[in-house]
Design a protein around this motif. Structure first.
Motif, short mmCIF file in Angstrom:
data_model
loop_
_atom_site.label_atom_id
_atom_site.label_comp_id
_atom_site.label_asym_id
_atom_site.label_seq_id
_atom_site.Cartn_x
_atom_site.Cartn_y
_atom_site.Cartn_z
N HIS A 183 -7.37 7.45 -0.16
CA HIS A 183 -6.10 6.72 -0.14
C HIS A 183 -6.16 5.41 0.62
O HIS A 183 -5.50 4.44 0.25
CB HIS A 183 -5.01 7.61 0.45
CG HIS A 183 -3.64 7.05 0.32
ND1 HIS A 183 -3.10 6.70 -0.90
CD2 HIS A 183 -2.69 6.76 1.25
CE1 HIS A 183 -1.88 6.23 -0.72
NE2 HIS A 183 -1.61 6.25 0.58
N LEU A 184 -6.96 5.35 1.68
CA LEU A 184 -7.05 4.12 2.45
C LEU A 184 -7.98 3.09 1.85
O LEU A 184 -8.10 1.98 2.37
CB LEU A 184 -7.51 4.42 3.88
CG LEU A 184 -6.61 5.29 4.74
CD1 LEU A 184 -7.07 5.23 6.19
CD2 LEU A 184 -5.16 4.87 4.64
N GLY A 185 -8.64 3.45 0.78
CA GLY A 185 -9.58 2.52 0.17
C GLY A 185 -10.97 2.69 0.73
O GLY A 185 -11.25 3.60 1.52
N TYR B 30 -0.52 -3.85 -6.07
CA TYR B 30 -0.28 -2.48 -5.61
C TYR B 30 -1.63 -1.86 -5.24
O TYR B 30 -2.51 -1.75 -6.09
CB TYR B 30 0.37 -1.65 -6.71
CG TYR B 30 1.76 -2.09 -7.12
CD1 TYR B 30 2.87 -1.35 -6.75
CD2 TYR B 30 1.95 -3.25 -7.89
CE1 TYR B 30 4.16 -1.75 -7.13
CE2 TYR B 30 3.22 -3.65 -8.27
CZ TYR B 30 4.32 -2.89 -7.89
OH TYR B 30 5.58 -3.29 -8.26
N MET B 31 -1.76 -1.44 -4.00
CA MET B 31 -2.99 -0.79 -3.56
C MET B 31 -2.72 0.70 -3.38
O MET B 31 -2.05 1.12 -2.43
CB MET B 31 -3.48 -1.38 -2.24
CG MET B 31 -4.70 -0.68 -1.68
SD MET B 31 -5.20 -1.38 -0.10
CE MET B 31 -6.25 -0.06 0.51
N ARG C 62 0.33 -9.20 -12.14
CA ARG C 62 0.22 -8.06 -11.22
C ARG C 62 -1.15 -7.40 -11.32
O ARG C 62 -1.79 -7.39 -12.37
CB ARG C 62 1.33 -7.04 -11.47
CG ARG C 62 1.33 -6.42 -12.87
CD ARG C 62 2.47 -5.42 -13.01
NE ARG C 62 2.42 -4.72 -14.27
CZ ARG C 62 3.14 -5.02 -15.35
NH1 ARG C 62 3.98 -6.05 -15.30
NH2 ARG C 62 3.02 -4.31 -16.46
N THR C 63 -1.55 -6.82 -10.20
CA THR C 63 -2.84 -6.15 -10.07
C THR C 63 -2.64 -4.79 -9.44
O THR C 63 -1.77 -4.62 -8.58
CB THR C 63 -3.79 -7.00 -9.19
OG1 THR C 63 -4.13 -8.20 -9.89
CG2 THR C 63 -5.07 -6.24 -8.86
N TYR C 64 -3.45 -3.82 -9.87
CA TYR C 64 -3.43 -2.49 -9.26
C TYR C 64 -4.83 -2.17 -8.76
O TYR C 64 -5.82 -2.29 -9.50
CB TYR C 64 -2.99 -1.42 -10.25
CG TYR C 64 -2.50 -0.16 -9.55
CD1 TYR C 64 -1.15 0.07 -9.38
CD2 TYR C 64 -3.40 0.77 -9.02
CE1 TYR C 64 -0.68 1.20 -8.71
CE2 TYR C 64 -2.96 1.89 -8.34
CZ TYR C 64 -1.59 2.10 -8.20
OH TYR C 64 -1.16 3.22 -7.52
N LEU C 65 -4.93 -1.78 -7.49
CA LEU C 65 -6.18 -1.34 -6.89
C LEU C 65 -6.17 0.19 -6.88
O LEU C 65 -5.45 0.81 -6.10
CB LEU C 65 -6.33 -1.90 -5.47
CG LEU C 65 -6.18 -3.42 -5.35
CD1 LEU C 65 -6.37 -3.86 -3.90
CD2 LEU C 65 -7.16 -4.14 -6.26
N HIS D 142 0.84 -1.19 0.00
CA HIS D 142 0.00 0.00 0.00
C HIS D 142 0.88 1.24 0.00
O HIS D 142 1.84 1.33 0.76
CB HIS D 142 -0.90 0.01 1.23
CG HIS D 142 -1.77 1.24 1.33
ND1 HIS D 142 -1.75 2.07 2.42
CD2 HIS D 142 -2.66 1.77 0.46
CE1 HIS D 142 -2.62 3.06 2.23
NE2 HIS D 142 -3.17 2.90 1.04
N SER D 143 0.60 2.18 -0.88
CA SER D 143 1.28 3.47 -0.94
C SER D 143 2.79 3.28 -1.05
O SER D 143 3.28 2.69 -1.99
CB SER D 143 0.88 4.34 0.24
OG SER D 143 1.22 5.67 0.00
#
Length: 360
Positions: free
Chosen positions: A340-342, A196-197, A298-301, A173-174
């Motif tokens: 930013h925290l989802g 990646y979140m 890979r994944t991006y949130l 995260h970040s």
């Protein structure tokens, strides 16, 4: 109510200008603006909510040449180990709600504390006393830390997790994204998926977190220059007073990291923050290579209302990563209403992480 993730199409391939900061003037204000232009350098908070209910499918993925990350097929079988990496000013407890739910679904979960974070955190005496004059000059051991120290901690955890057997999924995260890139580049054979979140994913044109945040897209984030305590260049850390009673500062912190949270939830977030983060770590190079990092699924949130890692910067990082490995692109899940925290309810994040396709 949880924010819905939705498909908004492929990421935009925006400017490749490195966007280096023009703040070369010696004035303290200019220096602070340059240093706090690290965007995530002030705002990776702890705690993604407390109530993970029954997780449901909250939307789609975008990306070419990738499996759908909805947990169908072999990706849901067997025990995995999730190695979760927090961001700046934060700790492994950031992942508490998500980690608990993943464990209840039968997975092993390791939430890493980076050096001098979390259980090892440094708490300035002046911070406890709220003596702001002393806080501006109290030395910090975090000044000696570099990105090498952070990457080493995560790499060692990944190695130990891999010895347990089963796929290893690495999530950041970040600021945790720079460790993900470093570790994935060093030990790609040990990782089944990387995620990646709202995280920094440096590229050839933006090789460090500082470079990403100083880009034109990165500059669209909130800059907490007025909230910095002391002189970062003298301290060697970016220091923030999360215990402030100043309403303006509190309003900026909330907007920066979790405007979609309730005030009560925001106060819980502040309790988990730590004052200092290493400036040297922000400057560390973390560019994945096509033949190593680039071969891992890979994944991006993507968080659509992120004021720490702007959506425009997220899109540019995704686009530049995909340009490096066009045959292995990011699968991107959008959370258009999340900061930013989802989402305040992490259930959709748990669904996505639980369902990530893995190589075996």
């Amino acid at each position: 109510m949880a924010d819905d993730a939705k498909n908004t199409g492929t990421g935009r391939d925006t400017s490749t200008d490195t966007g280096t900061s023009s703040a070369a003037a010696p004035s303290r204000r200019h220096a602070l603006r340059r240093l706090t232009a690290v965007a995530g350098g002030a705002a990776v908070a702890v705690g993604l909510g407390t109530g993970v209910g029954r997780a449901t499918d909250h939307g789609g993925a975008r990306g070419q040449g990738q499996a759908q990350a909805q947990g169908q097929g072999r990706g849901r079988r067997g025990v995995r180990t999730y190695v979760l990496v927090h961001g700046t000013h934060s700790a492994g407890t950031f992942w508490a709600a998500i980690g608990r739910e993943l464990a209840l679904r039968g997975h092993r979960v390791v939430a890493v504390d980076q050096p001098l974070h979390g259980t090892e955190r440094f708490v300035p005496e002046a911070y406890q006393a709220q003596d702001l004059r002393a806080l501006a000059t109290e030395p910090s051991p975090l000044a000696a830390l570099t990105l090498d120290d952070f990457a080493r901690r995560v790499t060692n955890t990944v190695r130990r997790a891999a010895r347990l057997g089963g796929p290893v999924v690495l999530v950041g995260h970040s600021m945790g994204g720079v460790s993900v890139s470093r570790v994935a580049d060093a030990v790609p054979e040990l990782l089944a998926h990387i995620c990646y979140m709202a995280a920094f994913c440096p590229s050839r044109t933006m090789p460090s977190l500082n470079d990403c945040a100083a880009s034109p897209e990165g500059q669209r984030a909130i800059n907490p220059v007025e909230q910095v305590i002391g002189d970062p260049e003298k301290l060697g850390v970016l220091r923030l007073n999360w215990r402030t009673s100043n309403r303006r500062d509190l309003a900026l912190f909330k907007e920066m990291i979790c405007a979609n949270y309730t005030d009560a939830a925001f106060l819980r977030v502040l309790e988990g923050m730590q004052t200092d983060e290493s400036l040297a770590a922000y400057a560390g190079r973390a560019v994945g290579r096509a033949g190593t990092w680039g071969r891992i699924p890979r994944t991006y949130l993507r968080m659509g209302k992120d004021r720490t890692v702007s959506p425009e910067l997220q899109d540019r990082m995704i686009a530049e990563a995909d340009a490096l490995t066009p045959d292995n692109r990011f699968t991107v899940h959008d959370f258009p209403g999340a900061g930013h925290l989802g989402p305040s309810d992490p259930a959709p994040l748990v669904d996505l992480l639980h369902g990530l396709p893995v190589t075996v």
